[in-house]
Design a protein around this motif. Sequence first.
Motif, PDB file in Angstrom:
ATOM      1  N   GLN A  17       0.844  -1.186   0.000  1.00 31.94           N
ATOM      2  CA  GLN A  17       0.000   0.000   0.000  1.00 31.94           C
ATOM      3  C   GLN A  17       0.883   1.241   0.000  1.00 31.94           C
ATOM      4  OE1 GLN A  17      -3.185   0.207  -0.248  1.00 31.94           O
ATOM      5  NE2 GLN A  17      -3.627   2.311   0.297  1.00 31.94           N
ATOM      6  N   VAL A  18       0.711   2.059  -1.029  1.00 24.73           N
ATOM      7  CA  VAL A  18       1.490   3.282  -1.140  1.00 24.73           C
ATOM      8  C   VAL A  18       0.893   4.340  -0.219  1.00 24.73           C
ATOM      9  CG1 VAL A  18       2.222   5.133  -2.677  1.00 24.73           C
ATOM     10  CG2 VAL A  18       2.168   2.768  -3.493  1.00 24.73           C
ATOM     11  N   GLN A  19       1.756   4.990   0.524  1.00 24.20           N
ATOM     12  CA  GLN A  19       1.320   6.070   1.398  1.00 24.20           C
ATOM     13  C   GLN A  19       2.178   7.298   1.155  1.00 24.20           C
ATOM     14  OE1 GLN A  19       1.470   4.173   5.336  1.00 24.20           O
ATOM     15  NE2 GLN A  19      -0.752   4.028   5.257  1.00 24.20           N
ATOM     16  N   LEU A  20       1.539   8.467   1.245  1.00 25.28           N
ATOM     17  CA  LEU A  20       2.218   9.731   1.042  1.00 25.28           C
ATOM     18  C   LEU A  20       2.028  10.588   2.294  1.00 25.28           C
ATOM     19  CD1 LEU A  20       1.543   8.609  -1.863  1.00 25.28           C
ATOM     20  CD2 LEU A  20       1.448  10.982  -2.594  1.00 25.28           C
ATOM     21  N   GLU A  21       3.075  11.228   2.719  1.00 27.52           N
ATOM     22  CA  GLU A  21       2.989  12.098   3.891  1.00 27.52           C
ATOM     23  C   GLU A  21       3.690  13.411   3.622  1.00 27.52           C
ATOM     24  OE1 GLU A  21       4.313  10.383   7.515  1.00 27.52           O
ATOM     25  OE2 GLU A  21       3.777  12.136   8.720  1.00 27.52           O
ATOM     26  N   GLU A  22       2.905  14.496   3.661  1.00 29.76           N
ATOM     27  CA  GLU A  22       3.457  15.827   3.429  1.00 29.76           C
ATOM     28  C   GLU A  22       3.899  16.469   4.739  1.00 29.76           C
ATOM     29  OE1 GLU A  22      -0.335  15.434   0.793  1.00 29.76           O
ATOM     30  OE2 GLU A  22       0.295  14.997   2.868  1.00 29.76           O
ATOM     31  N   SER A  23       4.834  17.386   4.622  1.00 29.08           N
ATOM     32  CA  SER A  23       5.265  18.190   5.761  1.00 29.08           C
ATOM     33  C   SER A  23       5.872  19.485   5.237  1.00 29.08           C
ATOM     34  CB  SER A  23       6.293  17.437   6.611  1.00 29.08           C
ATOM     35  OG  SER A  23       7.456  17.155   5.853  1.00 29.08           O
ATOM     36  N   GLY A  24       6.102  20.422   6.149  1.00 32.38           N
ATOM     37  CA  GLY A  24       6.788  21.645   5.778  1.00 32.38           C
ATOM     38  C   GLY A  24       5.915  22.879   5.696  1.00 32.38           C
ATOM     39  N   GLY A  25       4.615  22.706   5.855  1.00 33.34           N
ATOM     40  CA  GLY A  25       3.737  23.866   5.815  1.00 33.34           C
ATOM     41  C   GLY A  25       3.897  24.734   7.046  1.00 33.34           C
ATOM     42  N   ALA A  45       0.346  10.846  -6.328  1.00 35.17           N
ATOM     43  CA  ALA A  45       1.197   9.947  -7.108  1.00 35.17           C
ATOM     44  C   ALA A  45       0.368   9.157  -8.102  1.00 35.17           C
ATOM     45  CB  ALA A  45       1.938   8.993  -6.173  1.00 35.17           C
ATOM     46  N   SER A  46       0.967   8.946  -9.263  1.00 32.91           N
ATOM     47  CA  SER A  46       0.347   8.093 -10.272  1.00 32.91           C
ATOM     48  C   SER A  46       1.427   7.355 -11.030  1.00 32.91           C
ATOM     49  CB  SER A  46      -0.483   8.922 -11.242  1.00 32.91           C
ATOM     50  OG  SER A  46      -0.946   8.106 -12.310  1.00 32.91           O
ATOM     51  N   SER A  47       1.180   6.073 -11.279  1.00 30.82           N
ATOM     52  CA  SER A  47       2.120   5.280 -12.078  1.00 30.82           C
ATOM     53  C   SER A  47       1.700   5.210 -13.531  1.00 30.82           C
ATOM     54  CB  SER A  47       2.235   3.861 -11.501  1.00 30.82           C
ATOM     55  OG  SER A  47       0.984   3.220 -11.522  1.00 30.82           O
ATOM     56  N   THR A  48       0.532   5.806 -13.855  1.00 29.32           N
ATOM     57  CA  THR A  48      -0.007   5.651 -15.210  1.00 29.32           C
ATOM     58  C   THR A  48      -0.300   6.958 -15.936  1.00 29.32           C
ATOM     59  OG1 THR A  48      -2.258   5.523 -14.332  1.00 29.32           O
ATOM     60  CG2 THR A  48      -1.070   3.439 -14.613  1.00 29.32           C
ATOM     61  N   HIS A 102      -6.581  11.639 -12.166  1.00 22.88           N
ATOM     62  CA  HIS A 102      -5.646  10.658 -12.713  1.00 22.88           C
ATOM     63  C   HIS A 102      -4.675  10.117 -11.671  1.00 22.88           C
ATOM     64  CE1 HIS A 102      -7.091  11.461 -16.723  1.00 22.88           C
ATOM     65  NE2 HIS A 102      -6.859  12.748 -16.573  1.00 22.88           N
ATOM     66  N   TYR A 103      -4.771  10.610 -10.454  1.00 24.82           N
ATOM     67  CA  TYR A 103      -3.838  10.200  -9.414  1.00 24.82           C
ATOM     68  C   TYR A 103      -4.542   9.286  -8.420  1.00 24.82           C
ATOM     69  CZ  TYR A 103      -0.853  13.768 -11.369  1.00 24.82           C
ATOM     70  OH  TYR A 103      -0.073  14.493 -12.232  1.00 24.82           O
ATOM     71  N   GLY A 104      -3.924   8.174  -8.144  1.00 21.09           N
ATOM     72  CA  GLY A 104      -4.552   7.191  -7.275  1.00 21.09           C
ATOM     73  C   GLY A 104      -4.151   7.282  -5.823  1.00 21.09           C
ATOM     74  N   TYR A 105      -3.082   8.009  -5.558  1.00 18.34           N
ATOM     75  CA  TYR A 105      -2.583   8.090  -4.190  1.00 18.34           C
ATOM     76  C   TYR A 105      -2.432   9.550  -3.783  1.00 18.34           C
ATOM     77  CZ  TYR A 105      -1.441   3.270  -5.267  1.00 18.34           C
ATOM     78  OH  TYR A 105      -1.516   1.965  -5.649  1.00 18.34           O
ATOM     79  N   TRP A 106      -2.887   9.835  -2.568  1.00 15.98           N
ATOM     80  CA  TRP A 106      -2.869  11.194  -2.040  1.00 15.98           C
ATOM     81  C   TRP A 106      -2.398  11.200  -0.590  1.00 15.98           C
ATOM     82  CZ3 TRP A 106      -4.333  15.489  -4.915  1.00 15.98           C
ATOM     83  CH2 TRP A 106      -4.905  15.215  -6.157  1.00 15.98           C
ATOM     84  N   GLY A 107      -1.750  12.276  -0.213  1.00 18.27           N
ATOM     85  CA  GLY A 107      -1.421  12.491   1.181  1.00 18.27           C
ATOM     86  C   GLY A 107      -2.555  13.205   1.885  1.00 18.27           C
TER      87      GLY A 107
END
Length: 126
Positions: A1-9, A98-101, A112-117
């Motif tokens: 399972q792809v996970q995205l984590e943002e920071s820096g705001g 993120a998207s691989s396609t 078009h993006y399947g993964y989001w933070g």
Amino acid sequence: QVQLEESGGGLVPAGASLRLSCVVSGDALRRYTMAWFRQTPGNEREFVAVHSVRGGYTKYSDSVKGRFTISRNNAENTVYLQMTTLKPEDTALYYCAASSTVIMSASTGGRHYGYWGQGTQVTVSS
């Protein structure tokens, strides 16, 4: 399972700079085209920038072109958004995706993006 984590705001005055980071886990960043979007309350999600999976191609929205730079470090599985000369209208919740396609001609479309933070808040005071 792809996970995205943002920071820096954060909260910064107009004219300041910030660097957002997005760490990808669960798969290799090198497999994905990566993008940044932003959203304010009551408005639709807005495309900000994209970095292609191959070739290093980038694209920016007109509102941030020349001020923001997207980059990636595949070895660290991290994507960055360097933001300079920030304006109050840049205030938003910033998401990486993120998207691989997705192909570059369609890369400004969030669908078009399947993964989001979960997002990181940027607030620019006037």
